[in-house]
Design an enzyme around this catalytic site. Sequence first.
Site, PDB file in Angstrom:
ATOM      1  N   ASP A  45       0.852  -1.190   0.000  1.00 44.35           N
ATOM      2  CA  ASP A  45       0.000   0.000   0.000  1.00 44.35           C
ATOM      3  C   ASP A  45       0.884   1.236   0.000  1.00 44.35           C
ATOM      4  O   ASP A  45       2.000   1.207   0.527  1.00 44.35           O
ATOM      5  CB  ASP A  45      -0.903   0.013   1.235  1.00 44.35           C
ATOM      6  CG  ASP A  45      -2.042  -0.991   1.164  1.00 44.35           C
ATOM      7  OD1 ASP A  45      -2.480  -1.315   0.048  1.00 44.35           O
ATOM      8  OD2 ASP A  45      -2.500  -1.427   2.230  1.00 44.35           O
ATOM      9  N   ASP A  50      -7.134  -1.465  -4.380  1.00 46.13           N
ATOM     10  CA  ASP A  50      -8.166  -1.086  -3.412  1.00 46.13           C
ATOM     11  C   ASP A  50      -9.150  -0.090  -4.017  1.00 46.13           C
ATOM     12  O   ASP A  50     -10.366  -0.176  -3.786  1.00 46.13           O
ATOM     13  CB  ASP A  50      -7.531  -0.476  -2.162  1.00 46.13           C
ATOM     14  CG  ASP A  50      -6.633  -1.441  -1.420  1.00 46.13           C
ATOM     15  OD1 ASP A  50      -6.837  -2.665  -1.523  1.00 46.13           O
ATOM     16  OD2 ASP A  50      -5.707  -0.961  -0.721  1.00 46.13           O
TER      17      ASP A  50
END
Length: 146
Positions: free
Chosen positions: A110, A124
Amino acid sequence: MLTLLIIAIVVLDQMTKFAVVSNMNLGSSIPIVQDFFHLTYILNAGAAFGILENSRYFFVGTAIIVLLGLIFFRKFIASEPFSVRIGIALFAGGTLGNLIDRIRLGMVIDFFDFRIWPIFNIADIAICVGVGLIIWSTLLTEMKTK
């Protein structure tokens, strides 16, 4: 066309993750807009917001079952409205992008960091937008039939 969207999401997701890993140290953060938006390289062992941390096999198994379900129901999906099919393609591409990380690393890379929200990635975004499109289209269809 939907297959191309799935592939595009996976490629974009993996390319951005590769760029982050190649150019940043784990845990480092680059301010883009000071105190608002940073690129912050982390590894997420959980799901959204870090829930169910260290449940790698659960997430891998769930993703595989979901993707197999989409393949199994592809004929039914083909009859759905265009916005639902786009939503499913975004969802599938995002799921596959994060699945690649979980299989390869045991965690998800991330890096988008808005400081007031958990850090996330392209996959995401695709998952959230895809689910949003599916819900929106379903609500519109329900409202039209009533």
